[in-house]
Design a protein around this motif. Structure first.
Motif, mmCIF file in Angstrom:
data_model
loop_
_atom_site.group_PDB
_atom_site.id
_atom_site.type_symbol
_atom_site.label_atom_id
_atom_site.label_comp_id
_atom_site.label_asym_id
_atom_site.label_seq_id
_atom_site.Cartn_x
_atom_site.Cartn_y
_atom_site.Cartn_z
ATOM 1 N N GLY A 71 0.843 -1.184 0.000
ATOM 2 C CA GLY A 71 0.000 0.000 0.000
ATOM 3 C C GLY A 71 0.879 1.236 0.000
ATOM 4 N N TYR A 72 0.365 2.345 -0.517
ATOM 5 C CA TYR A 72 1.168 3.565 -0.656
ATOM 6 C C TYR A 72 0.390 4.784 -0.168
ATOM 7 C CZ TYR A 72 3.763 0.543 -3.837
ATOM 8 O OH TYR A 72 4.465 -0.507 -4.375
ATOM 9 N N ILE A 73 1.089 5.637 0.557
ATOM 10 C CA ILE A 73 0.561 6.953 0.914
ATOM 11 C C ILE A 73 1.581 7.976 0.444
ATOM 12 C CG2 ILE A 73 -0.236 8.464 2.767
ATOM 13 C CD1 ILE A 73 -0.777 5.979 4.441
ATOM 14 N N PHE A 74 1.192 8.806 -0.520
ATOM 15 C CA PHE A 74 2.119 9.728 -1.152
ATOM 16 C C PHE A 74 1.952 11.147 -0.620
ATOM 17 C CE2 PHE A 74 1.216 6.384 -4.268
ATOM 18 C CZ PHE A 74 2.491 5.967 -4.617
ATOM 19 N N GLN A 75 2.997 11.937 -0.765
ATOM 20 C CA GLN A 75 2.954 13.338 -0.358
ATOM 21 C C GLN A 75 1.874 14.103 -1.105
ATOM 22 O OE1 GLN A 75 6.736 15.315 -0.574
ATOM 23 N NE2 GLN A 75 5.861 17.354 -0.478
ATOM 24 N N TYR A 125 -11.183 17.076 -5.737
ATOM 25 C CA TYR A 125 -11.046 18.532 -5.802
ATOM 26 C C TYR A 125 -12.056 19.258 -4.918
ATOM 27 C CZ TYR A 125 -14.498 17.589 -9.506
ATOM 28 O OH TYR A 125 -15.576 17.126 -10.215
ATOM 29 N N ASN A 126 -12.984 18.505 -4.305
ATOM 30 C CA ASN A 126 -13.985 19.107 -3.414
ATOM 31 C C ASN A 126 -13.684 18.874 -1.931
ATOM 32 O OD1 ASN A 126 -16.441 18.126 -5.796
ATOM 33 N ND2 ASN A 126 -15.765 20.229 -5.412
ATOM 34 N N ILE A 127 -12.543 18.252 -1.621
ATOM 35 C CA ILE A 127 -12.234 17.955 -0.220
ATOM 36 C C ILE A 127 -10.880 18.551 0.158
ATOM 37 C CG2 ILE A 127 -13.641 15.869 -0.248
ATOM 38 C CD1 ILE A 127 -11.128 14.203 -0.466
ATOM 39 N N SER A 128 -10.628 18.652 1.461
ATOM 40 C CA SER A 128 -9.397 19.287 1.944
ATOM 41 C C SER A 128 -8.186 18.352 1.827
ATOM 42 C CB SER A 128 -9.573 19.688 3.414
ATOM 43 O OG SER A 128 -9.627 18.537 4.234
ATOM 44 N N GLY A 129 -6.999 18.944 2.038
ATOM 45 C CA GLY A 129 -5.775 18.143 1.984
ATOM 46 C C GLY A 129 -5.773 17.036 3.018
ATOM 47 N N GLY A 130 -6.212 17.344 4.235
ATOM 48 C CA GLY A 130 -6.275 16.329 5.274
ATOM 49 C C GLY A 130 -7.246 15.212 4.926
ATOM 50 N N GLU A 131 -8.375 15.575 4.330
ATOM 51 C CA GLU A 131 -9.349 14.563 3.905
ATOM 52 C C GLU A 131 -8.799 13.718 2.767
ATOM 53 O OE1 GLU A 131 -13.494 16.918 5.064
ATOM 54 O OE2 GLU A 131 -12.539 17.283 3.123
ATOM 55 N N LYS A 132 -8.075 14.351 1.848
ATOM 56 C CA LYS A 132 -7.454 13.589 0.760
ATOM 57 C C LYS A 132 -6.487 12.546 1.309
ATOM 58 C CE LYS A 132 -7.657 17.264 -2.743
ATOM 59 N NZ LYS A 132 -6.860 18.221 -3.542
ATOM 60 N N GLN A 133 -5.728 12.928 2.346
ATOM 61 C CA GLN A 133 -4.760 11.991 2.892
ATOM 62 C C GLN A 133 -5.451 10.839 3.617
ATOM 63 O OE1 GLN A 133 -2.196 11.177 1.765
ATOM 64 N NE2 GLN A 133 -0.496 12.426 2.484
ATOM 65 N N ARG A 134 -6.627 11.086 4.196
ATOM 66 C CA ARG A 134 -7.409 10.001 4.788
ATOM 67 C C ARG A 134 -7.879 9.034 3.703
ATOM 68 N NH1 ARG A 134 -10.377 10.992 9.927
ATOM 69 N NH2 ARG A 134 -9.346 12.720 10.975
ATOM 70 N N ASP A 151 5.410 8.096 1.796
ATOM 71 C CA ASP A 151 6.445 9.003 1.289
ATOM 72 C C ASP A 151 6.089 10.434 1.665
ATOM 73 O OD1 ASP A 151 8.494 10.236 -0.037
ATOM 74 O OD2 ASP A 151 7.760 9.798 -2.056
ATOM 75 N N GLU A 152 6.735 10.977 2.696
ATOM 76 C CA GLU A 152 6.496 12.344 3.167
ATOM 77 C C GLU A 152 4.993 12.622 3.297
ATOM 78 O OE1 GLU A 152 8.789 14.287 4.173
ATOM 79 O OE2 GLU A 152 10.641 13.938 3.079
ATOM 80 N N PRO A 153 4.261 11.819 4.089
ATOM 81 C CA PRO A 153 2.799 11.969 4.128
ATOM 82 C C PRO A 153 2.314 13.303 4.685
ATOM 83 C CG PRO A 153 3.552 10.511 5.874
ATOM 84 C CD PRO A 153 4.739 10.753 4.986
ATOM 85 N N THR A 154 3.169 14.027 5.409
ATOM 86 C CA THR A 154 2.763 15.331 5.952
ATOM 87 C C THR A 154 3.318 16.493 5.141
ATOM 88 O OG1 THR A 154 4.677 15.415 7.444
ATOM 89 C CG2 THR A 154 2.686 14.365 8.283
ATOM 90 N N ALA A 162 -1.396 17.683 9.541
ATOM 91 C CA ALA A 162 -0.259 16.771 9.720
ATOM 92 C C ALA A 162 -0.437 15.941 10.984
ATOM 93 C CB ALA A 162 1.046 17.556 9.777
ATOM 94 N N ASN A 163 -0.867 16.597 12.056
ATOM 95 C CA ASN A 163 -1.103 15.878 13.310
ATOM 96 C C ASN A 163 -2.206 14.840 13.131
ATOM 97 O OD1 ASN A 163 -0.761 15.589 16.302
ATOM 98 N ND2 ASN A 163 -2.877 16.287 16.290
ATOM 99 N N ASN A 164 -3.268 15.227 12.407
ATOM 100 C CA ASN A 164 -4.386 14.311 12.181
ATOM 101 C C ASN A 164 -3.947 13.093 11.386
ATOM 102 O OD1 ASN A 164 -6.204 15.912 13.558
ATOM 103 N ND2 ASN A 164 -6.952 16.958 11.732
ATOM 104 N N ILE A 165 -3.199 13.315 10.299
ATOM 105 C CA ILE A 165 -2.825 12.176 9.456
ATOM 106 C C ILE A 165 -1.840 11.263 10.176
ATOM 107 C CG2 ILE A 165 -0.889 13.259 8.216
ATOM 108 C CD1 ILE A 165 -3.502 10.760 6.833
ATOM 109 N N MET A 166 -0.943 11.823 10.999
ATOM 110 C CA MET A 166 -0.012 10.964 11.721
ATOM 111 C C MET A 166 -0.740 10.151 12.794
ATOM 112 S SD MET A 166 2.641 11.117 10.063
ATOM 113 C CE MET A 166 3.265 9.785 11.083
ATOM 114 N N ASN A 167 -1.757 10.732 13.394
ATOM 115 C CA ASN A 167 -2.578 9.954 14.328
ATOM 116 C C ASN A 167 -3.298 8.823 13.603
ATOM 117 O OD1 ASN A 167 -2.497 10.935 17.172
ATOM 118 N ND2 ASN A 167 -3.006 12.893 16.222
#
Length: 232
Positions: A71-75, A125-134, A151-154, A162-167
């Motif tokens: 699985g991958y989580i990209f910047q 394109y309708n959601i925030s950066g934090g939501e995209k990372q979720r 890869d640099e998820p924050t 950043a705090n939310n995604i790391m949690n």
């Protein structure tokens, strides 16, 4: 789980670990991640995932192995704007032609886990950066991977996101025992890891293990960074 030889160095990532890779600019962090995930091939050394030598796989076999086992989580999220959140999460299983009901159930479970069910019909394109990372994190888990590469998820997030995604990544590791390997320059992000490996000039220079106290681990990361040299 994932033994690696790096020049004259080697390390192993065990199942259920959350490991960070840090080092100064040009140390080889991204190159290492690409080699470990089978995107690039090293000029020497070996990479084993679940006792399979991925460094010897042919291109097509490697592509299939990545889709089924990683699985991958990209910047930059790497979501497709033409697909809804629900479709983005489901995409790896759709490509594998899995049963539609199975796909629907797994997507719903992950959207509940990441608290994004209300976003299912929205587009990236309708959601925030934090939501995209979720969403990206949910997609990374959809195929029950042996290992998740982050890869640099924050890198593209503000401090709150950043705090939310790391949690969230930490929750993936602790609640469902996901194995996570994260490359980052961010000491804050690394403080969530259970172990951090520092590399420089293509070699493993040092590693530190968390005692469970994030503040003390954060301070230790900063101390080692000052010794290794550079924060990016």
């Amino acid at each position: 789980m994932c033994p690696v030889r790096l020049y004259h160095s080697s390390f192993t990532i065990n199942k259920g670990e959350f490991v960070g890779i840090m080092g100064p600019s040009g140390s080889g962090k991204t190159t290492l991640l690409n080699i470990l995930s089978g995107v690039d091939k090293g000029t020497s050394g070996e990479v084993f995932i679940n006792n399979k030598d991925i460094s010897s796989m042919k291109k097509d076999a490697m592509a299939l192995f990545r889709r089924k086992n990683m699985g991958y989580i990209f910047q930059d999220f790497n979501l497709l704007d033409s697909l809804t959140v629900q479709e983005n999460i489901a995409l790896p299983l759709i490509l594998d032609k899995e049963n539609p009901k199975l796909i629907e159930n797994k997507v719903n479970d992950l959207m509940n886990f990441f608290n994004i069910k209300e976003l299912k019909k929205k587009y990236p394109y309708n959601i925030s950066g934090g939501e995209k990372q979720r969403v990206a994190a949910a997609r990374a888990l959809i195929n029950d991977p042996d290992i998740i590469f982050a890869d640099e998820p924050t890198g593209n997030l503000d401090s709150k996101s950043a705090n939310n995604i790391m949690n969230i990544v930490n929750k993936m590791n602790e609640d469902i025992n996901s194995t996570v390997l994260m490359v980052t320059h961010d000491p804050f992000a690394s403080s969530f890891c259970k172990r951090v490996v520092f590399i420089k000039d293509g070699q493993v220079k040092m590693e530190i293990i968390s005692s469970g106290d994030r503040k003390k681990f954060f301070d230790k990361i900063l101390e080692v960074q000052s010794i290794i040299g550079g924060i990016r």
